[in-house]
Design a protein around this motif. Structure first.
Motif, PDB file in Angstrom:
ATOM      1  N   MET A 350      -5.559  43.909  -2.051  1.00 37.97           N
ATOM      2  CA  MET A 350      -4.800  42.894  -2.779  1.00 37.97           C
ATOM      3  C   MET A 350      -3.300  42.973  -2.453  1.00 37.97           C
ATOM      4  O   MET A 350      -2.606  41.971  -2.428  1.00 37.97           O
ATOM      5  CB  MET A 350      -5.017  43.029  -4.277  1.00 37.97           C
ATOM      6  N   LEU A 351      -2.834  44.187  -2.222  1.00 38.73           N
ATOM      7  CA  LEU A 351      -1.426  44.358  -1.839  1.00 38.73           C
ATOM      8  C   LEU A 351      -1.175  43.832  -0.425  1.00 38.73           C
ATOM      9  O   LEU A 351      -0.030  43.688  -0.002  1.00 38.73           O
ATOM     10  CB  LEU A 351      -1.047  45.840  -1.875  1.00 38.73           C
ATOM     11  N   GLY A 352      -2.260  43.581   0.307  1.00 40.70           N
ATOM     12  CA  GLY A 352      -2.119  43.079   1.670  1.00 40.70           C
ATOM     13  C   GLY A 352      -1.908  44.189   2.686  1.00 40.70           C
ATOM     14  O   GLY A 352      -1.521  43.940   3.825  1.00 40.70           O
ATOM     15  N   VAL A 353      -2.148  45.433   2.278  1.00 45.13           N
ATOM     16  CA  VAL A 353      -1.928  46.569   3.169  1.00 45.13           C
ATOM     17  C   VAL A 353      -3.112  46.746   4.106  1.00 45.13           C
ATOM     18  O   VAL A 353      -2.961  47.064   5.276  1.00 45.13           O
ATOM     19  CB  VAL A 353      -1.742  47.863   2.349  1.00 45.13           C
ATOM     20  N   ILE A 354      -4.319  46.538   3.576  1.00 48.78           N
ATOM     21  CA  ILE A 354      -5.506  46.721   4.403  1.00 48.78           C
ATOM     22  C   ILE A 354      -6.358  45.446   4.364  1.00 48.78           C
ATOM     23  O   ILE A 354      -6.139  44.576   3.514  1.00 48.78           O
ATOM     24  CB  ILE A 354      -6.345  47.937   3.945  1.00 48.78           C
ATOM     25  N   TYR A 355      -7.287  45.349   5.269  1.00 45.17           N
ATOM     26  CA  TYR A 355      -8.197  44.193   5.296  1.00 45.17           C
ATOM     27  C   TYR A 355      -9.621  44.673   5.538  1.00 45.17           C
ATOM     28  O   TYR A 355      -9.846  45.826   5.930  1.00 45.17           O
ATOM     29  CB  TYR A 355      -7.777  43.207   6.381  1.00 45.17           C
ATOM     30  N   ARG A 356     -10.546  43.776   5.291  1.00 48.17           N
ATOM     31  CA  ARG A 356     -11.964  44.091   5.454  1.00 48.17           C
ATOM     32  C   ARG A 356     -12.526  43.152   6.512  1.00 48.17           C
ATOM     33  O   ARG A 356     -12.264  41.951   6.465  1.00 48.17           O
ATOM     34  CB  ARG A 356     -12.639  43.794   4.101  1.00 48.17           C
ATOM     35  N   ASP A 357     -13.271  43.690   7.470  1.00 47.99           N
ATOM     36  CA  ASP A 357     -13.861  42.793   8.468  1.00 47.99           C
ATOM     37  C   ASP A 357     -15.248  42.329   8.010  1.00 47.99           C
ATOM     38  O   ASP A 357     -15.719  42.745   6.952  1.00 47.99           O
ATOM     39  CB  ASP A 357     -13.894  43.444   9.858  1.00 47.99           C
ATOM     40  N   GLY A 358     -15.898  41.490   8.822  1.00 53.92           N
ATOM     41  CA  GLY A 358     -17.174  40.876   8.446  1.00 53.92           C
ATOM     42  C   GLY A 358     -18.244  41.877   8.043  1.00 53.92           C
ATOM     43  O   GLY A 358     -19.053  41.621   7.156  1.00 53.92           O
ATOM     44  N   SER A 359     -18.233  43.066   8.665  1.00 49.62           N
ATOM     45  CA  SER A 359     -19.297  44.019   8.363  1.00 49.62           C
ATOM     46  C   SER A 359     -18.856  45.090   7.368  1.00 49.62           C
ATOM     47  O   SER A 359     -19.472  46.143   7.263  1.00 49.62           O
ATOM     48  CB  SER A 359     -19.772  44.660   9.674  1.00 49.62           C
ATOM     49  N   GLY A 360     -17.782  44.850   6.660  1.00 52.13           N
ATOM     50  CA  GLY A 360     -17.375  45.766   5.597  1.00 52.13           C
ATOM     51  C   GLY A 360     -16.472  46.900   6.060  1.00 52.13           C
ATOM     52  O   GLY A 360     -16.084  47.749   5.261  1.00 52.13           O
ATOM     53  N   GLY A 361     -16.132  46.949   7.343  1.00 51.69           N
ATOM     54  CA  GLY A 361     -15.211  47.975   7.832  1.00 51.69           C
ATOM     55  C   GLY A 361     -13.800  47.691   7.333  1.00 51.69           C
ATOM     56  O   GLY A 361     -13.436  46.541   7.104  1.00 51.69           O
ATOM     57  N   LEU A 362     -13.016  48.760   7.163  1.00 51.17           N
ATOM     58  CA  LEU A 362     -11.659  48.565   6.637  1.00 51.17           C
ATOM     59  C   LEU A 362     -10.601  48.941   7.662  1.00 51.17           C
ATOM     60  O   LEU A 362     -10.724  49.965   8.338  1.00 51.17           O
ATOM     61  CB  LEU A 362     -11.487  49.398   5.369  1.00 51.17           C
ATOM     62  N   GLY A 363      -9.599  48.095   7.767  1.00 53.01           N
ATOM     63  CA  GLY A 363      -8.525  48.344   8.725  1.00 53.01           C
ATOM     64  C   GLY A 363      -7.159  48.173   8.068  1.00 53.01           C
ATOM     65  O   GLY A 363      -7.051  47.638   6.969  1.00 53.01           O
TER      66      GLY A 363
END
Ligand SMILES: Nc1ncnc2c1ncn2[C@@H]1O[C@H](COP(=O)(O)OP(=O)(O)O)[C@@H](O)[C@H]1O
Ligand SMILES: [Mg+2]
Length: 380
Positions: A350-363
């Motif tokens: 929500m803070l915009g620090v990380i994101y989630r890709d289509g398969s649930g991986g986090l970056g």
């Protein structure tokens, strides 16, 4: 030949012998603390506030003052210890904090079933019974009050005699350290009045002062000639200007990482390009609005994710890998394990620090991983 003589001198955990350009503030703090020894039987413990921006020397100043008071106690035959609590290391209200304090003093007065009030009572009674004295140092008070929406800790430590039924307590005083003094907004009139008017303001260092401080550190850390005066001046100027505003830790980090780059490329001197590179990366992290506000759980999760991504070289990591790495990081930081990783990751998303890709991986979003990792080293 190596660049560094002793790179540990640039670490955030190194305490310099002298706090340059803070002599006046140190004297003021000592004078206020000295009074507590001379009025050892006074009813009201001293309440002091230290206020100033990030890297202005607040923590170092208060710890040095705490050690000084212990020495003064020894000279006066009084067993005194300072109890330093970085409130940033705790989430939620008083209980985990009081547990930590009590256990630091004696395991005998700790039990997991005790309430905040009982823990505090045990502390006061124990100090009385053993005729020992304590100086409390509470760091990052703004952060604590904002994230917990709870000011009862401040209330407690500014009203100790009342809690003890009017008798004197062996807590000589409390130092509350904050960045903007913002926590005072959350206090009622009673807490405000008990908080007293002793505020020691640490003004931001100007570039000349930053230079003096960095120069003294660099002289110990680097081999002679490994870093030039021009470079130190450049770093000092950057450190004193917005958005860094005199955060000495930034300047020290730049020297450390620029030196590391030079050394690992087999050079004997730190180059201006090394410095520019580090400043660009770290500067972007510092400028991000969210970094200073991270809660301890978020710091753990972000550290874990950053480390995984750096090791694997992949853009994302799985929840399970993050969970395992979080345990490692929490242990390193000496804090409890995360209980609700999913929620913590959600808030980072929500803070915009990380994101989630289509398969649930986090970056991690557009930010230099090495710089982020370096910056997070502060939160230990
Ligand atoms: N006046 C000073 N002289 C020498 N070192 C300083 C001075 N002020 C800050 N530092 C160094 O800068 C770093 C940050 O200081 P710290 O006390 O942690 O700042 P704060 O708590 O205000 O964020 C520490 O490594 C400290 O040793
Ligand atoms: Mg600090």
């Amino acid at each position: 030949m190596a660049v560094f003589r002793n790179s540990g001198v640039l670490s955030p955990h190194y305490t310099p012998v002298r706090l340059i350009h803070r002599e006046r503030e140190m004297e003021l703090l000592k004078k206020n603390l000295e009074k507590t020894i001379h009025n050892i039987h006074q009813t009201y413990p001293a309440v002091l506030q230290i206020q100033g921006g990030v890297g202005a020397g607040k923590t170092t100043l208060s710890l040095k003052a705490g050690r000084w008071l212990e020495d003064e106690g020894r000279r006066n035959g009084l067993p005194i210890r300072h109890i330093y609590v970085n409130l940033r290391m705790f989430s939620g209200g008083r209980v985990p904090i009081y547990r930590y304090i009590v256990r630091m003093v004696s395991e005998d007065i700790y039990s997991p079933s005790l309430s905040a009030g009982e823990l505090l009572n045990n502390l006061i009674r124990y100090l009385g019974k053993t005729s020992t004295y304590a100086l409390m140092i509470f760091d990052e008070v703004d952060h604590h009050v904002r994230q917990s929406m709870d000011n009862s800790l401040i209330y407690d430590f500014t009203r100790l005699p009342e809690l003890a039924g009017g008798s004197t307590v062996n807590i000589l005083g409390s130092i509350f350290i904050s960045r903007e003094g913002e926590f005072r907004k959350y206090l009622g009139r009673t807490e405000l009045s008990s908080l007293g008017a002793h505020i020691i303001h640490l003004q931001p260092y100007n570039s000349r002062q930053v230079y003096d401080i960095l120069y003294a550190r660099a002289a110990e850390a680097f081999h002679e000639g490994a870093i030039s005066d021009d470079i130190l001046e450049f770093v000092a100027e950057k450190t004193a200007s917005p958005p860094i505003n005199g955060d000495i830790r930034f300047g020290l980090d730049v020297l450390l990482y620029a030196g590391t780059i030079a050394e690992s490329s087999g050079r004997r001197h730190v180059g201006l390009e090394d410095v520019r590179k580090v400043i660009a990366g770290l500067g972007a992290v510092v400028e991000s609005q969210w970094i200073e506000e991270l809660k301890v759980d978020e710091v753990i999760a972000l550290k874990a994710l950053t480390r995984l991504l750096k090791y694997s070289g992949k853009p994302t990591a799985s929840l399970e890998d993050i969970r395992r790495m979080c345990d490692v990081v929490a242990e390193e930081m000496g804090v409890y394990k995360l209980s609700n990783l999913r929620k913590v990751l959600q808030s980072l998303e929500m803070l915009g620090v990380i994101y989630r890709d289509g398969s649930g991986g986090l970056g991690v979003r557009d930010i230099d991983l090495a710089s982020l990792e370096r910056y997070l080293e502060r939160f230990v």
